[in-house]
Motif scaffolding. Structure first.
Motif, PDB file in Angstrom:
ATOM      1  N   UNK A   1       0.731  -1.253  -0.128  1.00  0.00           N
ATOM      2  CA  UNK A   1      -0.170   0.027   0.185  1.00  0.00           C
ATOM      3  C   UNK A   1       0.789   1.239   0.065  1.00  0.00           C
ATOM      4  N   UNK A   2       1.966   1.258   0.023  1.00  0.00           N
ATOM      5  CA  UNK A   2       3.076   2.484   0.141  1.00  0.00           C
ATOM      6  C   UNK A   2       3.281   2.747  -1.425  1.00  0.00           C
ATOM      7  N   UNK A   3       3.291   4.214  -1.675  1.00  0.00           N
ATOM      8  CA  UNK A   3       3.824   4.841  -3.102  1.00  0.00           C
ATOM      9  C   UNK A   3       4.852   5.454  -2.580  1.00  0.00           C
ATOM     10  N   UNK A   4       6.135   5.236  -3.301  1.00  0.00           N
ATOM     11  CA  UNK A   4       7.366   5.928  -3.357  1.00  0.00           C
ATOM     12  C   UNK A   4       7.654   6.690  -4.687  1.00  0.00           C
ATOM     13  N   UNK A   5       7.471   7.992  -4.629  1.00  0.00           N
ATOM     14  CA  UNK A   5       7.568   8.893  -6.235  1.00  0.00           C
ATOM     15  C   UNK A   5       9.244   9.253  -6.167  1.00  0.00           C
ATOM     16  N   UNK A   6       9.679   9.302  -7.194  1.00  0.00           N
ATOM     17  CA  UNK A   6      11.100   9.504  -7.571  1.00  0.00           C
ATOM     18  C   UNK A   6      11.401   9.770  -9.009  1.00  0.00           C
ATOM     19  N   UNK A   7      12.317  10.220  -9.269  1.00  0.00           N
ATOM     20  CA  UNK A   7      12.991  10.255 -10.892  1.00  0.00           C
ATOM     21  C   UNK A   7      14.338  10.481 -10.801  1.00  0.00           C
ATOM     22  N   UNK A   8      14.973   9.556 -11.792  1.00  0.00           N
ATOM     23  CA  UNK A   8      14.362   8.917 -12.760  1.00  0.00           C
ATOM     24  C   UNK A   8      14.134   7.505 -12.273  1.00  0.00           C
ATOM     25  N   UNK A   9      14.427   6.948 -11.053  1.00  0.00           N
ATOM     26  CA  UNK A   9      14.057   5.628 -10.538  1.00  0.00           C
ATOM     27  C   UNK A   9      14.286   5.653  -9.354  1.00  0.00           C
ATOM     28  N   UNK A  10      14.249   4.233  -8.756  1.00  0.00           N
ATOM     29  CA  UNK A  10      14.276   3.982  -7.047  1.00  0.00           C
ATOM     30  C   UNK A  10      15.561   3.362  -6.677  1.00  0.00           C
TER      31      UNK A  10
END
Length: 185
Positions: free
Chosen positions: A149-158
């Motif tokens: 249920x967790x969302x991790x937003x990042x760019x360009x990746x994780x």
């Protein structure tokens, strides 16, 4: 004894009066003489009682705003902040963040890839606004993994880009995070 005799002639009246041994004859009145001088002004009388107060008048318009006052003196300089970052050294290939990692630096050192899991709020309740810093000190690349249920937003990746790459996780909502730093796809 007094005796009065009245003689009438035209419209004028002549009166003859005898009183004791004197006889008084009153004739026709002559024209009035000039008015005498005005007498002196009499003393001022006592003041009367004060009358009732009248109703209050309407409120006047507001006055103009006054000039701004002078700026006050500058206060004393506060004490220097202590910016010490506590570290949590990890050497395994997997690690799940814990509440004690909040506002700390998690150092990951392993020759193999390392998976760092961000747990759901139901398991570990970090406060919104929490920050967790992660540093790759070994050759193993770090990959951020979202718990259920967790969302991790990042760019360009994780993933971290290389050894000595660092990232910061910032909690933005109940199960919402953003990762910023030296990342790769």
């Amino acid at each position: 004894m007094s005796q009065q005799v009245t003689l009438t002639q035209r419209t004028d009246t002549i009166a003859l009066t005898q009183a004791s041994s004197e006889i008084v004859i009153a004739g026709i009145s002559g024209p009035a003489g000039p008015a005498g001088a005005t007498g002196a002004t009499g003393a001022t009388g006592t003041a009367g009682a004060t009358g009732a107060t009248g109703p209050q008048g309407p409120t006047g318009a507001a006055g103009a705003t006054g000039a701004t006052g002078a700026t006050g003196a500058t206060g004393a300089t506060g004490a220097a902040a202590t910016l010490t970052l506590t570290t949590n050294a990890q050497t395994g290939t997997t690690y799940t963040l814990v509440l004690a990692d909040e506002q700390k630096l998690v150092e990951c050192s392993n020759a193999s890839a390392i998976a760092v899991t961000v747990p759901p709020n139901s398991s570990v309740a970090f406060t919104v606004g929490s920050q967790i810093h992660i540093l790759q000190t070994g050759a193993g690349q770090i990959t951020l993994t979202a718990g259920s249920g967790v969302t991790i937003n990042a760019t360009p990746g994780l993933k971290t880009r290389a050894q000595w790459s660092a990232l910061s996780l910032i909690k933005r909502g109940t199960d919402s995070w953003v990762a910023i730093g030296d990342l790769s796809a």
